[in-house]
Scaffold this motif. Structure first.
Motif, PDB file in Angstrom:
ATOM      1  N   SER A  42       0.847  -1.199   0.000  1.00 55.11           N
ATOM      2  CA  SER A  42       0.000   0.000   0.000  1.00 55.11           C
ATOM      3  C   SER A  42       0.879   1.243   0.000  1.00 55.11           C
ATOM      4  O   SER A  42       1.947   1.277   0.602  1.00 55.11           O
ATOM      5  CB  SER A  42      -0.957  -0.005   1.197  1.00 55.11           C
ATOM      6  OG  SER A  42      -0.218   0.092   2.392  1.00 55.11           O
ATOM      7  N   GLN A  92     -13.009  -1.229  -5.294  1.00 49.05           N
ATOM      8  CA  GLN A  92     -13.102  -2.100  -4.114  1.00 49.05           C
ATOM      9  C   GLN A  92     -14.480  -1.985  -3.459  1.00 49.05           C
ATOM     10  O   GLN A  92     -15.078  -2.969  -3.068  1.00 49.05           O
ATOM     11  CB  GLN A  92     -12.005  -1.705  -3.118  1.00 49.05           C
ATOM     12  CG  GLN A  92     -11.990  -2.571  -1.880  1.00 49.05           C
ATOM     13  CD  GLN A  92     -10.884  -2.164  -0.932  1.00 49.05           C
ATOM     14  OE1 GLN A  92     -10.054  -1.299  -1.236  1.00 49.05           O
ATOM     15  NE2 GLN A  92     -10.834  -2.798   0.218  1.00 49.05           N
ATOM     16  N   GLU A 167      -8.492  -3.356  -6.638  1.00 50.08           N
ATOM     17  CA  GLU A 167      -8.762  -4.246  -5.497  1.00 50.08           C
ATOM     18  C   GLU A 167     -10.198  -4.757  -5.526  1.00 50.08           C
ATOM     19  O   GLU A 167     -10.941  -4.581  -4.553  1.00 50.08           O
ATOM     20  CB  GLU A 167      -8.530  -3.498  -4.171  1.00 50.08           C
ATOM     21  CG  GLU A 167      -7.148  -2.929  -3.993  1.00 50.08           C
ATOM     22  CD  GLU A 167      -6.187  -3.897  -3.301  1.00 50.08           C
ATOM     23  OE1 GLU A 167      -6.524  -5.101  -3.166  1.00 50.08           O
ATOM     24  OE2 GLU A 167      -5.095  -3.453  -2.928  1.00 50.08           O
ATOM     25  N   GLY A 170     -11.062  -6.821  -2.528  1.00 52.00           N
ATOM     26  CA  GLY A 170     -10.554  -6.352  -1.243  1.00 52.00           C
ATOM     27  C   GLY A 170     -11.586  -6.347  -0.134  1.00 52.00           C
ATOM     28  O   GLY A 170     -11.254  -6.381   1.039  1.00 52.00           O
ATOM     29  N   ASN A 171     -12.843  -6.313  -0.510  1.00 46.24           N
ATOM     30  CA  ASN A 171     -13.889  -6.188   0.494  1.00 46.24           C
ATOM     31  C   ASN A 171     -14.730  -7.466   0.598  1.00 46.24           C
ATOM     32  O   ASN A 171     -15.789  -7.467   1.182  1.00 46.24           O
ATOM     33  CB  ASN A 171     -14.790  -5.011   0.099  1.00 46.24           C
ATOM     34  CG  ASN A 171     -15.451  -4.375   1.296  1.00 46.24           C
ATOM     35  OD1 ASN A 171     -14.888  -4.418   2.388  1.00 46.24           O
ATOM     36  ND2 ASN A 171     -16.647  -3.823   1.103  1.00 46.24           N
ATOM     37  N   SER A 177     -14.467 -13.797  -3.475  1.00 40.89           N
ATOM     38  CA  SER A 177     -13.278 -13.318  -4.180  1.00 40.89           C
ATOM     39  C   SER A 177     -12.962 -14.237  -5.347  1.00 40.89           C
ATOM     40  O   SER A 177     -12.733 -13.779  -6.472  1.00 40.89           O
ATOM     41  CB  SER A 177     -12.064 -13.311  -3.253  1.00 40.89           C
ATOM     42  OG  SER A 177     -12.247 -12.380  -2.246  1.00 40.89           O
ATOM     43  N   THR A 199      -4.042  -5.475  -7.086  1.00 36.96           N
ATOM     44  CA  THR A 199      -4.259  -6.318  -5.910  1.00 36.96           C
ATOM     45  C   THR A 199      -3.007  -6.320  -5.052  1.00 36.96           C
ATOM     46  O   THR A 199      -1.916  -5.981  -5.517  1.00 36.96           O
ATOM     47  CB  THR A 199      -4.642  -7.753  -6.330  1.00 36.96           C
ATOM     48  OG1 THR A 199      -4.874  -8.529  -5.177  1.00 36.96           O
ATOM     49  CG2 THR A 199      -3.580  -8.399  -7.186  1.00 36.96           C
ATOM     50  N   ASP A 201      -2.885  -9.110  -3.193  1.00 38.76           N
ATOM     51  CA  ASP A 201      -2.998 -10.539  -2.891  1.00 38.76           C
ATOM     52  C   ASP A 201      -2.255 -11.324  -3.977  1.00 38.76           C
ATOM     53  O   ASP A 201      -2.672 -11.364  -5.136  1.00 38.76           O
ATOM     54  CB  ASP A 201      -4.490 -10.907  -2.866  1.00 38.76           C
ATOM     55  CG  ASP A 201      -4.702 -12.351  -2.443  1.00 38.76           C
ATOM     56  OD1 ASP A 201      -3.761 -13.163  -2.604  1.00 38.76           O
ATOM     57  OD2 ASP A 201      -5.812 -12.662  -1.963  1.00 38.76           O
TER      58      ASP A 201
END
Lengths: 227, 463
Positions: A42, A92, A167, A170-171, A177, A199, A201
């Motif tokens: 981030s 997101q 993202e 992301g939520n 996902s 992402t 991830d």
């Protein structure tokens, strides 16, 4: 065929000592039909890059060509029109309009153009996304996963040159996902849709064709995983 | 329907409370504006009627016009209507009401009888120069009835210095015999504010004319620039020149009527009344703009995120602006007609009450009626359009300026730049609630100012 070319893109915030260089001299090129993941910690500037590609932010320097059009040569309102026709954005937090129903949210880019919605196209998209029975629901009547499907539907409705996802999972929980990523992969294959996804991830990034790593506003790695 | 319009409508429906408050503000503004314009036109109407009743229904009265020129005056392009009159003179009435009782006898042609505010109580209008109508109060003094004959010696008033009395001069004294055919109310327009009585006969060929000259009273098509027009008409019909009050012709103006018809010879009078109405309307507009602007500004800032999202899916700044204007339009569409109707109704009630009070105070005062002129309503609508535009233009610009990025990152947390100190007095007086309220006011000074200002203007307008 090259669909996106980014040349020496920089974005700075503030001035003097407090200046933050969110993005520093980034260049890259994306071919039609690629599925690119941008990965980074981030604050690395990956969201900034995506917003600049999507034409929702203004760069300090550099050029962004989508389909050979330099979007920052366009004036503000032509860029808005270009964005609704050529760029699909997935966020997101879905960013759906809470007072419009699912159908209106999905078809919003077409309606803003004052054009007629092609019923077949809409039907196909909502069937693919599995939200055909939710057309008259309002966003807050849907689960997170369903809302994200709606926002993907909105991004795809205009057959954009680029689908940008910030993202998108992301939520969401892991099951949702996975489904969202599968939907993106499917639209990449089915419609030859060019997709750029942000992402943090790694497991999601590894499902893309190509992974670009960003750190401190610079591209540090760009590798093609599969053709 | 356009998606953005649908978006606006459903967000208006979602925020029912604020929508209703905004509509109420629009209704009140439209009502106040219509109230001001309607009140002005109603009073103007009353004053015009009053001017006609006390001075007569004409703009210009040409004196000493050769009888042949009368028809040219009547057919002049600037002239709407005209009538011929001739003052026969005065007759002494020996009725011992006061030392000097005179009857003024005037002859009108048919158009004069029609235009002049003659209020017949009994009988009919005279049809030839041997018939006459008199004030009703003469009936008792002269002991006369309709159908009876009235003989009058008519001449001109002269003031005798030795006795300090006004008498009818013996020179040119003429004797007439009339048949009384009607009784009228007291004719102020004819005798002015003197104690004279009035009588009206018909002007026809048989009537003796003082060397072939009459008075011609003229109503103009458009009473503006009266003196200029009066002189032009006189020179066009080649009236005899003489040193008059307004130039080279002998005429006088019905200044009171001209004043109320907005063609004052004294332009300052027109400016004064128009400016007064304009200032009141501007105050209403300013007050309304502050209230309605706030409502729109809040509506926009609450939907900031939504506008940003719309921008991110490709709505142009212009489209966003239009949605705000559309919102104003929709609310006006509901509020303005209701406001206009209730404004007119409010003035109707006000005038009813005002009229009965006025009648109680001044007996014989002119009645005041509600006059709804299209111009007054249009003026109110025009001011309303300005109000709504001024109230929405800044919120519309703000909404259009919201960038997609702002919306994506939007956090609408309350932020304070400075740590605000507690005011010990407020804390002591109102407790912790007062303290928080004061801090909140300090936090948003602009809104605080707007609230104070709109309250202030409301109070001023109320007074």
């Amino acid at each position: 065929m090259e669909i996106l070319r980014v040349e020496n893109l920089s974005k700075h915030y503030g001035k003097g000592n407090t200046q933050v260089k969110a993005l520093e001299d980034v260049s890259l090129s994306v071919k039609k039909g690629e599925f690119v993941a941008i990965i980074g910690p981030s604050g690395s500037g990956k969201s900034t890059l995506l917003h600049l590609i999507g034409g929702v932010d203004i760069p300090t320097e550099g050029k962004v060509y989508i389909d050979d059009t330099n979007i920052y040569n366009l004036n503000e309102s032509s860029r808005a029109v270009f964005r609704r026709r050529q760029v699909g954005l997935v966020y997101q937090f879905y960013n759906l309009i809470p007072i419009l129903n699912v159908k209106e949210n999905i078809t919003l880019p077409i309606l803003l153009d004052g054009k007629k919605v092609q019923k077949d196209k809409l039907k196909e998209i909502v069937n693919t996304l599995g939200i055909a029975d939710r057309m008259n629901y309002l966003p807050n009547q849907l689960s997170g996963g369903q809302q994200q499907r709606v926002s993907i539907g909105r991004a795809l409705i205009n057959n954009p040159a680029l689908l940008l996802a910030d993202e998108p999972t992301g939520n969401l929980d892991s099951k949702n996902s996975e489904e969202i990523i599968n939907l993106l992969k499917m639209s990449n294959r089915k419609y030859k849709q060019t997709i750029i996804i942000i992402t943090h991830d790694e497991s999601i990034a590894l499902q893309a064709n190509r992974v670009i790593s960003i750190e401190d506003g610079k591209i540090v790695k760009d590798e093609v995983l599969r053709k | 329907m356009n998606i953005l319009r649908a978006f606006t409508l459903s967000s208006l429906r979602k925020n029912k409370k604020r929508t209703i408050v905004t509509i109420i503000a629009i209704i009140l503004t439209a009502a106040m504006l219509t109230g001001v314009t309607t009140l002005a036109t109603s009073f103007k109407d009353m004053f015009i009627r009053q001017a006609i009743n006390s001075n007569g229904n004409y703009h210009i009265r040409y004196n000493y016009v050769p009888i042949e020129s009368a028809k040219y005056l009547n057919s002049h392009t600037l002239v709407d209507k005209s009538f011929i009159s001739n003052t026969l003179g005065y007759s002494e009435l020996n009725i011992n009401r006061t030392a000097e009782d005179f009857l003024k006898v005037v002859a009108y042609d048919d158009k004069g009888l029609e235009l002049q505010p003659i209020k017949l109580i009994e009988g009919r209008l005279p049809q030839n120069s041997r018939e006459i109508i008199i004030e009703q109060n003469l009936v008792d003094f002269l002991d006369i009835e309709i159908g009876q004959e009235l003989s009058l010696k008519i001449g001109y008033k002269t003031f005798i210095e030795e006795t300090e009395q006004t008498v009818i001069s013996d020179i040119e004294l003429q004797e007439y015999t009339f048949e009384v055919v009607g009784l009228t109310e007291r004719n102020l327009y004819q005798v002015g504010y003197s104690l004279d009585f009035g009588a009206v006969t018909f002007f026809d060929e048989q009537l003796h004319l003082q060397d072939g000259h009459v008075e011609v009273s003229v109503l103009l098509n458009n009473p503006k620039n009266t003196i200029e027009k009066a002189n032009k008409i006189a020179s066009d019909v080649k009236l005899p020149t003489s040193q008059g009050f307004y130039g080279n012709y002998n005429y006088f103006l019905n200044r009171e009527l001209l004043n109320w018809q907005g063609a004052s010879v004294n332009q300052a009078f027109v400016y004064f009344t128009e400016t007064a109405a304009l200032i009141i309307m501007l105050l209403v507009v300013i007050g309304a703009v502050i209230v309605i602007y706030n409502s729109f500004a809040i509506s926009i800032s609450e939907r900031k995120k939504q506008f940003g999202m719309l921008r991110s899916v490709g709505a142009t700044a212009k489209q966003i602006k239009r949605t705000v204007y559309w919102e104003g339009f929709v609310l006006s569409l509901i509020g303005v007609p209701i406001g206009i109707i209730s404004g007119i109704f409010g003035i109707f009630i006000t005038l009813k009450v005002a009229d009965s009070i006025l009648q109680d105070i001044f007996t014989g005062a002119e009645h005041i009626y509600l006059v709804v002129s299209p111009f007054a309503v249009l003026a109110a609508i025009a001011f309303m359009v300005i109000t709504i535009f001024l109230s929405t233009v800044i919120p519309a610009r703000k909404a259009a300026k919201i960038s997609p990025i702002d919306a994506i990152r939007l956090t609408t947390d309350i932020t304070t730049s400075k740590k605000s100190r507690s005011n010990p007095i407020a804390k002591f007086l109102f407790g912790i609630e007062g303290d928080i309220a004061l801090k909140n006011l300090k936090r948003n000074r602009k809104r605080y100012f707007a609230t104070i200002l709109s309250l202030f203007i409301s109070i001023v307008l109320f007074i």
